[in-house]
Design a protein around this motif. Structure first.
Motif, PDB file in Angstrom:
ATOM      1  N   SER A 112      35.903  38.355  39.964  1.00  0.00           N
ATOM      2  CA  SER A 112      35.849  38.065  38.529  1.00  0.00           C
ATOM      3  C   SER A 112      35.161  36.736  38.234  1.00  0.00           C
ATOM      4  N   ASP A 113      35.060  35.864  39.222  1.00  0.00           N
ATOM      5  CA  ASP A 113      34.393  34.578  39.028  1.00  0.00           C
ATOM      6  C   ASP A 113      32.873  34.703  39.094  1.00  0.00           C
ATOM      7  N   ILE A 114      32.369  35.587  39.946  1.00  0.00           N
ATOM      8  CA  ILE A 114      30.923  35.794  40.108  1.00  0.00           C
ATOM      9  C   ILE A 114      30.644  37.304  40.120  1.00  0.00           C
ATOM     10  N   PRO A 153      15.417  49.798  38.569  1.00  0.00           N
ATOM     11  CA  PRO A 153      15.977  48.471  38.301  1.00  0.00           C
ATOM     12  C   PRO A 153      17.462  48.535  37.948  1.00  0.00           C
ATOM     13  N   LEU A 154      18.145  47.445  38.207  1.00  0.00           N
ATOM     14  CA  LEU A 154      19.546  47.300  37.809  1.00  0.00           C
ATOM     15  C   LEU A 154      19.625  46.065  36.913  1.00  0.00           C
ATOM     16  N   ILE A 155      19.466  46.253  35.621  1.00  0.00           N
ATOM     17  CA  ILE A 155      19.450  45.141  34.677  1.00  0.00           C
ATOM     18  C   ILE A 155      20.892  44.763  34.338  1.00  0.00           C
ATOM     19  N   LEU A 156      21.244  43.512  34.558  1.00  0.00           N
ATOM     20  CA  LEU A 156      22.606  43.048  34.321  1.00  0.00           C
ATOM     21  C   LEU A 156      22.682  42.144  33.101  1.00  0.00           C
ATOM     22  N   ASP A 157      23.847  42.108  32.488  1.00  0.00           N
ATOM     23  CA  ASP A 157      24.106  41.199  31.376  1.00  0.00           C
ATOM     24  C   ASP A 157      24.491  39.827  31.900  1.00  0.00           C
ATOM     25  N   THR A 158      24.017  38.790  31.245  1.00  0.00           N
ATOM     26  CA  THR A 158      24.586  37.468  31.496  1.00  0.00           C
ATOM     27  C   THR A 158      25.929  37.412  30.782  1.00  0.00           C
ATOM     28  N   ARG A 159      26.707  36.388  31.061  1.00  0.00           N
ATOM     29  CA  ARG A 159      28.038  36.312  30.468  1.00  0.00           C
ATOM     30  C   ARG A 159      28.295  34.950  29.853  1.00  0.00           C
ATOM     31  N   GLN A 160      29.275  34.896  28.983  1.00  0.00           N
ATOM     32  CA  GLN A 160      29.646  33.635  28.358  1.00  0.00           C
ATOM     33  C   GLN A 160      30.482  32.823  29.329  1.00  0.00           C
TER      34      GLN A 160
END
Length: 539
Positions: free
Chosen positions: A157-159, A429-436
């Motif tokens: 959950s941290d990374i 591709p595996l496009i990922l979301d950045t997070r807050q």
């Protein structure tokens, strides 16, 4: 338009709209024709398939020659156990031995650490303790008031995005830092398979040929004798081999005066730092996303960064977001189907790892560091237990482009091809979301970019070759500040009007829109915090 996945979708007008049978005679003729065709076919020859031009030796359709672009992303100061100790199927630990012989559980690592632990040559040898791996608590800064910071680790959950890459591509659990020590010498290994004898970081400001007079770095000869010298060396690097073979390369790094410039390691190689190569091939790391999106990656490149490097005490969440942005850009660009990305960390950072590093010479190895291998030809969900070091990165490039080795290190290193399956079709591709990130609530964010051309209704693209001064650009989002800059293709816009914390109005006085291609926009606050990247087509 293609936009960072953290953006909100918009309706049309905004830039988030991605946008009888046969007679006997006829039958006989047909049968004879089929027999003649069959006899004319060559035995065991596969049907030829169209393929892109491949630079260098091409053995066949399903081999390493499918890779045309190699990307090395070098981050800072973590061990395998520190990041991936809890990853299923990997050789990780959740407890460690301290100097008293006691075995303690590895605590939870905070996103931003309270301090940077000593990770010098001496500190690394202290922690390793001849292979016992039991004295990391004796390193300076490793244990303050019983916090045992050196004996901490992240969980998924941290990374989460790093774990997602590991589950979908390749994680290496036998990647060792090349040298028993800190950043400077290990970064040298990432370009030259040696450190020119350096074993520590230079004392002082810049780390390289532009350091102030009197700057010294510890060096060690093969007999173990330690002395000091100015941190400017001259030895052959992978860049020289690429130049000799007519292949392209770039080193993306912060510029002088910016955080992270010390990791722009070619500054310490005289024939690069003091020649035109420093100007033509060493470029700002902010340029990478634009190059990747536009399909302009060189044959080989390296990327390092500053506050997003994950060097303690900096935020790993912020650093992971930056990494995702770089990898998303590759995946969204034209080079993805021919790329191999190697994401690793430069040294142990003072943190515990339970696997004793092999002793290959007087310089290394150092403790394990994380390694992720991401490519359309990477095996899926594979944990590689093959021994690697930074020279293995170079060995992969050397094998791909038929280049000679630089030193005994890359001669003997494993080449990482066990992480690939070139018989499989290119994976999507595996496009990922950045997070807050909780540690950076003030970071700006872009949700929408609106374009007015000659004050007409909104468009969802720029016109390649048109004059910039004819555009008004509304940047919408959040956490903007009165002194925020808007970077367009990494260069600050001429005029930014702060409307409020959710809107900026941007204009450019001169020049023309480049393209066709992709234009990137990013907001930078006065405190240096950067937003996500918005991508706008020019056509």
């Amino acid at each position: 338009m293609t936009q960072d996945k953290s953006s909100n979708p918009r309706t049309r007008g905004s830039l988030n709209r991605m946008c009888s049978p046969f007679g006997a005679a006829a039958l006989g003729i047909a049968v004879l024709a089929l027999i003649s065709i069959f006899l004319a076919m060559p035995v065991s020859r596969p049907v030829a398939e169209a393929s892109p031009h491949i630079v260098g030796r091409q053995v066949g359709a399903a081999d390493i020659s499918a890779i045309q672009h190699i990307v090395f992303i070098i981050k800072e100061n973590r061990t395998y156990d520190n990041y991936f100790g809890t990853f299923p199927g990997g050789d990780g630990a959740t407890q460690g031995t301290i100097s008293t012989g006691q075995v303690i559980p590895l605590g939870h690592l905070p996103d931003t650490t309270p301090r940077d632990i000593d990770h010098s040559f001496a500190a690394a040898n202290t922690g390793i303790d001849g292979g016992k791996m039991d004295k990391f608590d004796l390193i300076h800064g490793a244990n303050v008031n019983g916090d045992y910071l050196a004996y901490t680790q992240f969980v998924e959950s941290d990374i989460p995005n790093y774990f997602t890459y590991a589950r979908n591509f390749v994680l290496g659990d036998r990647m060792f830092s090349s040298l028993t020590g800190p950043s400077f010498p290990n970064h040298l290994y990432t370009v030259g398979a040696q450190s020119a004898g350096a074993i520590n970081n230079p004392a002082g400001g810049n780390w390289g040929c532009d350091a102030v007079a009197g700057t010294r770095v510890q060096v060690m000869d093969s007999s173990g004798k330690i002395s000091t010298q100015f941190p400017c060396f001259d030895f052959k690097t992978l860049t020289d081999s690429l130049d000799t073979s007519g292949l392209t390369w770039k080193y993306y790094a912060p510029a002088e005066g910016q955080p992270g410039y010390i990791w722009s390691i070619l500054n310490a190689v005289q024939h690069i730092r003091n020649t035109q190569l420093w100007t033509t091939n060493v470029v700002p790391e902010s340029q990478f996303v634009t190059d990747a999106l536009n399909g302009n990656l060189p044959s080989v490149c390296w990327i390092v960064s500053g506050p997003t490097s994950e060097h303690p005490p900096d935020s790993s969440c912020v650093g992971e977001n930056w990494t995702v942005q770089q990898i998303n850009a590759i995946m969204q660009g034209a080079n993805w189907n021919s790329s191999a990305i190697f994401l690793t960390w430069d040294d142990f950072g003072g943190f515990y790892d339970h696997v004793p590093p092999p002793k290959v010479d007087s310089f290394g190895f150092g403790p394990r560091v994380p390694l992720l291998i991401i490519s359309p030809f990477a095996k899926q969900g594979f944990v590689s237990h093959t021994q690697y070091e930074f020279s293995s990165l170079l060995k992969f490039a050397e094998r791909r482009f038929n280049l000679p080795p630089l030193t005994s290190r890359d001669t003997e290193a494993n080449d990482m091809t066990d992480a690939f399956d070139f018989d499989q079709g290119p994976r999507p591709p595996l496009i990922l979301d950045t997070r807050q990130c909780r540690s950076s609530p003030g970071a700006p964010s872009i949700t929408t970019v609106e374009i007015l051309y000659k004050q007409k209704p909104e468009m969802d693209f720029f016109i390649a070759g048109s004059k910039w001064k004819k555009y008004t650009i509304n940047v919408l989002g959040g956490n903007f500040g009165p002194q925020a800059e808007v970077l367009i293709n990494n260069a600050p816009a001429d005029s930014v009007m702060f409307v409020d914390s959710q809107q900026l109005v941007v204009s450019i006085a001169g020049g023309r829109v480049p393209g066709p291609g992709t234009i990137t926009l990013q907001v930078r606050k006065a405190n240096g915090l950067l937003s996500n990247i918005a991508n706008v087509p020019s056509q």
